[in-house]
Design a protein around this motif. Structure first.
Motif, PDB file in Angstrom:
ATOM      1  N   VAL A   1       0.835  -1.209   0.000  1.00 37.88           N
ATOM      2  CA  VAL A   1       0.000   0.000   0.000  1.00 37.88           C
ATOM      3  C   VAL A   1       0.865   1.253   0.000  1.00 37.88           C
ATOM      4  N   MET A   2       1.907   1.263   0.826  1.00 39.16           N
ATOM      5  CA  MET A   2       2.809   2.418   0.859  1.00 39.16           C
ATOM      6  C   MET A   2       3.492   2.622  -0.488  1.00 39.16           C
ATOM      7  N   ALA A   3       3.911   1.543  -1.103  1.00 40.01           N
ATOM      8  CA  ALA A   3       4.548   1.656  -2.420  1.00 40.01           C
ATOM      9  C   ALA A   3       3.557   2.150  -3.466  1.00 40.01           C
ATOM     10  N   ALA A   4       2.307   1.675  -3.397  1.00 35.85           N
ATOM     11  CA  ALA A   4       1.300   2.130  -4.354  1.00 35.85           C
ATOM     12  C   ALA A   4       1.011   3.619  -4.190  1.00 35.85           C
ATOM     13  N   ILE A   5       0.931   4.081  -2.944  1.00 33.46           N
ATOM     14  CA  ILE A   5       0.709   5.506  -2.707  1.00 33.46           C
ATOM     15  C   ILE A   5       1.867   6.331  -3.254  1.00 33.46           C
ATOM     16  N   ALA A   6       3.079   5.872  -3.006  1.00 29.42           N
ATOM     17  CA  ALA A   6       4.246   6.603  -3.490  1.00 29.42           C
ATOM     18  C   ALA A   6       4.282   6.645  -5.011  1.00 29.42           C
ATOM     19  N   VAL A   7       3.957   5.532  -5.665  1.00 30.43           N
ATOM     20  CA  VAL A   7       3.970   5.498  -7.138  1.00 30.43           C
ATOM     21  C   VAL A   7       2.897   6.414  -7.695  1.00 30.43           C
ATOM     22  N   PHE A   8       1.698   6.383  -7.118  1.00 35.35           N
ATOM     23  CA  PHE A   8       0.611   7.244  -7.599  1.00 35.35           C
ATOM     24  C   PHE A   8       0.959   8.718  -7.448  1.00 35.35           C
ATOM     25  N   LEU A   9       1.440   9.095  -6.260  1.00 31.37           N
ATOM     26  CA  LEU A   9       1.797  10.499  -6.042  1.00 31.37           C
ATOM     27  C   LEU A   9       2.936  10.934  -6.969  1.00 31.37           C
ATOM     28  N   SER A  10       3.906  10.075  -7.158  1.00 31.58           N
ATOM     29  CA  SER A  10       5.046  10.439  -8.002  1.00 31.58           C
ATOM     30  C   SER A  10       4.621  10.606  -9.453  1.00 31.58           C
ATOM     31  N   TYR A  11       3.762   9.728  -9.929  1.00 34.56           N
ATOM     32  CA  TYR A  11       3.317   9.814 -11.331  1.00 34.56           C
ATOM     33  C   TYR A  11       2.537  11.095 -11.581  1.00 34.56           C
ATOM     34  N   ARG A  12       1.570  11.392 -10.711  1.00 33.21           N
ATOM     35  CA  ARG A  12       0.774  12.613 -10.906  1.00 33.21           C
ATOM     36  C   ARG A  12       1.616  13.865 -10.674  1.00 33.21           C
ATOM     37  N   ALA A  13       2.573  13.788  -9.760  1.00 31.43           N
ATOM     38  CA  ALA A  13       3.442  14.946  -9.521  1.00 31.43           C
ATOM     39  C   ALA A  13       4.326  15.228 -10.734  1.00 31.43           C
TER      40      ALA A  13
END
Length: 354
Positions: A70-82
């Motif tokens: 879950v932490m990795a998924a949150i980080a990937v999502f935030l990084s992609y949109r950022a």
């Protein structure tokens, strides 16, 4: 007397070889008794033989892996949109004092938000941590039982108050009554520039910091109180036997033992202060400008900006808000990592090693 019938005395070198062999040979088990068996070898850590143990091991291991996923998924999502938002930014994302991501040529930056988030959280920690530790020590080592119980109950209730209630109290009660404090700070400390006040409403970073301190105070107090209760009585009794006063007992036995717990409690409070949204949005007058004085209205935080701007943002604006959320995510990880490093360096004060 026949010499052949005499028994050899102890320590005589004429002991027969047959007798020595009989002494060295293992004795046979007595009839009706089972031979002794070896103790089972210790099982390796992480292994389980019973069905319940295997199920529990699988569930606990799966929970840990799920949390990491879950932490990795949150980080990937935030990084992609950022990355999508920053690639279209016409200004410097780290230093721009403006927030206009909805225009055809978006310009936005997090300088004001990062400054406001860090400053308000630091103010809250400076005010809340000493008061919370003092309350925890009073409840565990000074207050009588009939008084510590009701006070602890009230502190627990404060931790359950919703954020919006704190925000309404701050806007309707705290802000109108801050003028006296601001005038006193301006009179005696205005020469520093940090506490100079030009008048106007008290919707400033100092007010936000005080409100956040009130909000995180119950969290730090409750955790610190439970840690101080775990101090071994032998430590305190040994200090008292050496002639120490009550304060010396606290300084030499209680505080060193609970140091890692107080740090953990402080990090929990800091995490709430960094991510607080509605209370800050209710009290603060947001402006994208960094004020030299903590008493002047203005400034902003990551959480407050996301809550106030999300409803009117287009797709590009939402990506920009997500990019600012990524920065807050990174700041939180760095703070927690620093806290873990501090606790690891103080293992000798942990309760497990006491």
């Amino acid at each position: 007397m026949d010499i052949s019938t005499q028994k050899p005395q102890a320590g005589n070198d004429d002991t027969l070889p047959e007798d020595a062999a009989m002494k060295q040979a293992p004795s046979a088990p007595a009839p009706g008794h089972a031979p002794a068996t070896k103790a089972p070898a210790p099982r390796a850590a992480g292994t389980a033989t019973r069905r319940g143990d295997r199920i529990f091991l699988g569930l606990s291991r799966g929970s840990g892996i799920l949390l990491l996923a879950v932490m990795a998924a949150i980080a990937v999502f935030l990084s992609y949109r950022a990355i999508l938002a920053i690639s279209k930014d016409q200004g410097n994302f780290l230093t721009t004092f403006e927030w206009d991501p909805n225009s055809t040529e978006p310009v936005f930056g997090i300088a004001v938000l990062a400054f406001g988030t860090v400053v308000s959280s630091v103010i809250a920690m400076v005010i809340a941590v000493p008061v919370a530790v003092a309350i925890a020590l009073f409840l565990t080592h000074y207050a009588p039982r009939r008084l510590s119980g009701p006070i602890a109950y009230v502190v627990d209730l404060l931790a359950a108050v919703p954020s919006i209630v704190y925000g309404l109290w701050g806007a309707l009660v705290l802000v109108p009554h801050m003028n006296g404090l601001f005038s006193w700070l301006d009179t005696y400390l205005g020469w520093t520039g940090i506490f100079s006040w030009q008048g106007g409403p008290a919707r400033s970073m100092l007010t936000v910091g005080i409100l956040l301190a009130v909000m995180i105070l119950p969290v730090i107090t409750n955790v610190s109180r439970e840690v101080f209760r775990q101090v071994p009585k032998a430590h305190e009794e040994a200090a008292l036997a050496l002639g120490a006063t009550r304060w010396e007992v606290i300084r030499m036995s209680v505080l060193p033992f609970g140091r890692s717990g107080v740090i953990s409690a402080s990090m929990l409070g800091l995490g709430r202060a960094l991510g607080e949204t509605m209370a800050v949005a209710t009290v603060l007058s947001p402006t994208f400008d960094i004020q030299a004085s903590l008493l002047d209205p203005g400034g902003g935080t990551f959480a407050q900006n996301i809550a106030s701007k999300f409803g009117e943002a287009n797709e590009q604006g939402r990506d920009a808000l997500i990019a600012s959320g990524l920065v807050l995510f990174v700041i939180t990880l760095l703070v927690n990592g620093a806290a873990r490093m501090i606790i690891a360096r103080r293992k000798e004060y942990s309760g497990a090693n006491a």
